[in-house]
Design an enzyme around this catalytic site. Structure first.
Site, short mmCIF file in Angstrom:
data_model
loop_
_atom_site.label_atom_id
_atom_site.label_comp_id
_atom_site.label_asym_id
_atom_site.label_seq_id
_atom_site.Cartn_x
_atom_site.Cartn_y
_atom_site.Cartn_z
CG ASP A 1 47.37 54.86 105.39
OD1 ASP A 1 48.06 53.83 105.50
OD2 ASP A 1 47.19 55.66 106.33
CG HIS B 1 49.46 56.26 109.33
ND1 HIS B 1 49.30 55.80 108.04
CD2 HIS B 1 50.78 56.10 109.63
CE1 HIS B 1 50.48 55.40 107.58
NE2 HIS B 1 51.39 55.55 108.52
#
Length: 335
Positions: free
Chosen positions: A172, A196
């Site tokens: 990310d 996530h």
């Protein structure tokens, strides 16, 4: 001042080096779409002295292939035969777990739960038995649930140490940095916190110096970071999910832990056990962590100057994170 992650590139000279330590890294799921490029990048890291590669099949071939890369680390491939998993884990300092099934178009990370939960549980049991003091880097999705699963397994085995279990959310950060770089023409660090999966992924653009975004640009960039994996799944048209970029991000995080083990002060971001949101009943959150030779040295609070928009994203993420956490804990309790 803490060093942030170094970019990992092919070739040993791309990694910073210091005092040589004996660092065995085990990769569980090494013959898969993430496992193979991850093993390649770890072989290229001179901080790694031994690689133990495990999967249910094809691992000896992967080991033979990456074993020809001209760094000094040894590589051995194991399958389930002849206690292969135990051999791969014996003596490991780091255990990276990318094992599991990938997403296909239309699937969310949570759709993977029924298959990957059992895989992570069984691999975590093996780690608890064979290398309880190793640092676990969990890539297998859904990370928001698989990290609590591994935690509960280690608790049951009476070897739990919160400092040593990490959910790898580095992809990310990699995506956020790349997407901002497309706008600014330079690549810098963009902190990403939360979890996530989807709306639990919270890029903190307010922490990027001199970055100016309109509300529309901020919203679009936030959405793209949160659902960047969908871009890859769609583009691969059923042939898999983000494997190469995830391998890159996983290798970066592994290198951060190896650098910390060598005595460097390292600041990272990872999905870890924390009391930051204890009042809200949440135990796991991806946030800033200081690393040392034992794993997590300190979990840092979120910056006090995050924007109101980012504060709102955090509040929206908490209920989703709690549900994913509870799902993982319940899975271990019932199995």
């Amino acid at each position: 001042m803490f060093a942030t992650r170094n970019a990992v590139k092919l070739g040993a000279r791309s990694f910073s080096t210091g005092a040589t330590l004996q660092s065995k890294v085990a990769v569980l799921g090494a013959a898969g779409g993430i496992g193979q490029p991850l093993s390649l990048l770890l072989k290229a890291n001179p901080r790694v002295t031994e690689l133990g590669l495990y999967d249910i099949h094809n691992t000896p071939g992967v080991a033979a292939d990456v074993g020809h890369i001209n760094t000094l680390s040894t590589v051995t491939g194991y399958t389930a035969k002849d206690d292969g998993l135990k051999k791969a884990l014996t003596g490991a300092e780091l255990v990276v777990i990318p094992a599991g099934v990938p997403r296909k178009p239309g699937m969310t990370r949570d759709d993977l739960f029924n298959t990957n939960a059992g895989i992570v549980r069984d691999l975590a049991k093996a780690c608890a038995e064979t290398c309880p003091e190793a640092k676990l880097l969990i890539i297998s999705n859904p990370v928001n649930s698989t990290v609590p699963i591994a935690t509960e397994v280690f608790k049951k085995a009476n070897v739990y140490d919160a400092k040593r279990i990490f959910g790898v959310t580095s992809l990310d950060l990699v995506r956020a940095s790349r997407f901002v770089g497309e706008k600014t023409g330079s690549v810098g660090e963009v902190p990403v916190v939360g979890g996530h999966a989807g709306v639990t992924i919270i890029p903190l653009f307010s922490q990027v110096p001199d970055l100016q975004l309109s509300d529309a640009e901020r919203d679009a960039l936030t959405h793209r970071v949160q659902f960047g994996g969908d871009e890859v799944v769609k583009a691969k048209d059923g042939a898999g999910s983000a494997t190469l970029s995830m391998a890159y991000a996983g290798a970066r995080f592994a290198d951060s832990l190896l650098r910390a083990a060598a005595g460097e002060d390292v600041l990272e971001w990872a999905f870890v056990r924390t009391d930051l949101f204890k009042k809200e009943g949440l135990e796991f959150f991806s946030t800033y962590v200081k690393l040392d030779k034992n794993g997590v040295k300190e979990v840092l609070p979120l910056p006090s100057n995050i924007s109101a928009y980012e504060q709102e994203l955090v509040q929206k993420a908490i209920p989703e994170l709690k549900k994913s956490e509870a799902k993982g804990v319940s899975f271990v309790a019932g199995n």
